[in-house]
Scaffold this active site. Structure first.
Site, mmCIF file in Angstrom:
data_model
loop_
_atom_site.group_PDB
_atom_site.id
_atom_site.type_symbol
_atom_site.label_atom_id
_atom_site.label_comp_id
_atom_site.label_asym_id
_atom_site.label_seq_id
_atom_site.Cartn_x
_atom_site.Cartn_y
_atom_site.Cartn_z
ATOM 1 N N VAL A 1 -0.085 8.119 7.264
ATOM 2 C CA VAL A 1 -0.506 8.236 5.877
ATOM 3 C C VAL A 1 -1.295 7.007 5.443
ATOM 4 C CG1 VAL A 1 1.401 9.741 5.224
ATOM 5 C CG2 VAL A 1 1.697 7.264 5.085
ATOM 6 N N LYS B 1 -0.283 7.038 17.725
ATOM 7 C CA LYS B 1 -0.503 6.223 16.523
ATOM 8 C C LYS B 1 -1.260 4.948 16.867
ATOM 9 C CE LYS B 1 -0.085 4.735 12.307
ATOM 10 N NZ LYS B 1 1.216 4.410 11.712
ATOM 11 N N ASN C 1 -5.140 3.933 15.353
ATOM 12 C CA ASN C 1 -5.466 2.706 14.633
ATOM 13 C C ASN C 1 -6.376 1.778 15.425
ATOM 14 O OD1 ASN C 1 -4.206 3.251 12.192
ATOM 15 N ND2 ASN C 1 -2.222 2.557 12.923
ATOM 16 N N CYS D 1 -0.801 -1.863 9.832
ATOM 17 C CA CYS D 1 -1.107 -0.922 10.926
ATOM 18 C C CYS D 1 -2.301 -1.386 11.746
ATOM 19 C CB CYS D 1 -1.343 0.480 10.358
ATOM 20 S SG CYS D 1 0.145 1.269 9.718
ATOM 21 N N ARG E 1 0.314 -7.425 3.049
ATOM 22 C CA ARG E 1 0.644 -7.623 4.462
ATOM 23 C C ARG E 1 -0.620 -7.735 5.319
ATOM 24 N NH1 ARG E 1 4.549 -2.695 5.670
ATOM 25 N NH2 ARG E 1 2.913 -1.688 4.450
#
Length: 428
Positions: free
Chosen positions: A161, A212, A216, A266, A338
């Site tokens: 998300v 995942k 990314n 991420c 972050r």
């Protein structure tokens, strides 16, 4: 299999929305977090993070009695682990939070329970989690030793998300599910179909973990190309925004817009998980990370050049120059700091120019501790636009509607290509 009570370990940017969405389906949800402030806030029906519409859903879920938070795990039918997975100083994955979460829920496991690791993780992390659980509960059987007949089901289901759109994408996006066995995958699919309207796609656990990371890393490599292109264009005195606009007219070209670096938990982190496990093979991924990690230093050097130019033009001393940093978050529209390159740049400038740096961040109310320590205050747009160097780091919508008239000795450094939106004009 019935999942009437669901425990979500970690109530951050992924865990809390996930817990809230389960609660809207009238599941009893126990949220667990070591942060007492977060727990107390949620139990008041409020939220400690920014995400559109999340406050409404959490308030309704808590009021209806379907969601409550605690600092200690309790018994449940399914446990979702959504804790941070940072890396260490040497870019090695840090699984400490996953280990702690696993050991905290182990005493409450019973036959038939499902444990899902949602945290973005290096390949093999789900198997490692299962080992930690098995070591803590030798009275129960796990998939590694008992296969389909195991007491406990284990699976990995990474979140996919985007901050600012989490609630919609949790429901609408497809989910990749990798169980340690077929029954593990089936149990996880049943759980997520409680609210997921997208497709639940089954694969093996290692492919789910890698998926995942690959997603990314793909984005990171493309951003690195744009960031490197911006540095090259600056050297050759080419407007990179105009160049990208023209290049993207080609039907098979879609260059991303550059920025001050890459942030968030991420894209700035996940590629290193691949590099750490395949350092000789992941050459392109590693170089892309280095390009993006190096962009903040390049921006700081551009600020230094602007300060020197102003001093030469006006005869002032560098210690009299004010620098305003517009944006601290890692991306537009969020309060998440972050791995934020904007934050890193502001910190670096604050250390180099003590008492001379101002920060504008419309999505936070309190000055981050790191900035407090070096005397960088949060100010409004009106005050910041009077600084000598205006450094645009985040393309928040709040900045796009502002109008600025630059004085002759002011300098704008726009890392987000917002110059036209800001309606900037040179005086004189």
């Amino acid at each position: 299999m019935s999942f009437e009570t669901i425990s979500v370990i970690g109530l951050g940017y992924i865990g809390l929305p996930t817990a809230a969405v389960f609660a809207t389906r009238r599941k009893n949800v126990i949220g667990v977090d070591i942060n007492q402030h977060a727990v107390d806030t949620i139990n008041r029906g409020e939220i400690h993070i920014i995400e559109p519409q999340l406050d409404i859903i959490v308030c309704a879920a808590v009021t209806a009695g379907y969601l409550r938070a605690t600092t200690q795990p309790e018994a449940a039918d399914a446990f979702l682990i959504a804790v941070p997975t940072p890396f260490k100083a040497d870019h090695e994955p840090d699984l400490g939070y996953i280990e702690a979460a696993s050991k905290s829920i182990a005493p409450f496991l019973k036959q038939g329970d499902l444990v899902v690791l949602e945290s973005t993780s290096p390949v093999g992390a789900t198997e490692q989690m299962a080992e930690w659980l098995a070591d803590a509960r030798p009275d129960l059987s796990f998939p590694m030793t008992h296969g389909e007949e195991s007491d406990i089901r284990i699976a990995h289901c990474p979140e996919r998300v985007m901050p600012g759109h989490v609630l919609r994408e949790l429901v609408e996006n497809d989910r990749i599910i990798g169980g340690l066995t077929a029954k593990c995958s089936a149990a996880a699919v049943q759980l997520y179909q409680t609210f997921v309207e997208g497709e639940c796609i089954i694969t093996d656990v290692r492919t789910a973990e890698m998926c995942k990371l690959a997603e990314n890393s793909f984005r990171d490599v493309n951003i690195a190309y744009a960031n490197e292109l911006s540095v090259i264009c600056d050297k050759l005195k080419i407007n990179v925004w105009e160049l990208i606009r023209l290049a993207n007219l080609h039907p098979r070209v879609n260059i991303l817009h550059p920025g001050p670096g890459v942030g968030g938990h991420c894209i700035a982190v996940d590629p290193w998980f691949i590099v750490s496990q395949a350092p000789e093979e992941a050459r392109l991924i590693k170089v892309a990370r280095q390009v993006n990690d190096g962009k903040p230093e390049w921006v700081v050097n551009k600020v230094n050049a602007a300060v020197a130019e102003i001093c030469q033009l006006t005869g002032r001393e560098p210690k009299t120059i004010k620098i305003a940093c517009f944006g601290l978050a890692f991306k537009a529209g969020v309060d998440d700091l972050r791995e934020s390159p904007a934050m890193a740049i502001t910190l670096s400038l604050g250390q180099q120019y003590p008492g001379q740096v101002l920060a504008v961040e419309p999505h936070i109310d309190l000055v981050p501790t790191e900035l407090q320590e070096i005397n960088v205050p949060l100010v409004g747009f009106a005050e910041a636009k009077c600084a000598d160097v205006l450094l645009v780091l985040v393309d928040h919508s709040e900045f796009k509607d502002q109008k600025i008239t630059l004085g002759l000795s002011q300098r704008l450094l726009d890392t987000r290509g917002m110059m036209h939106a800001l309606s900037l004009h040179n005086c004189g």
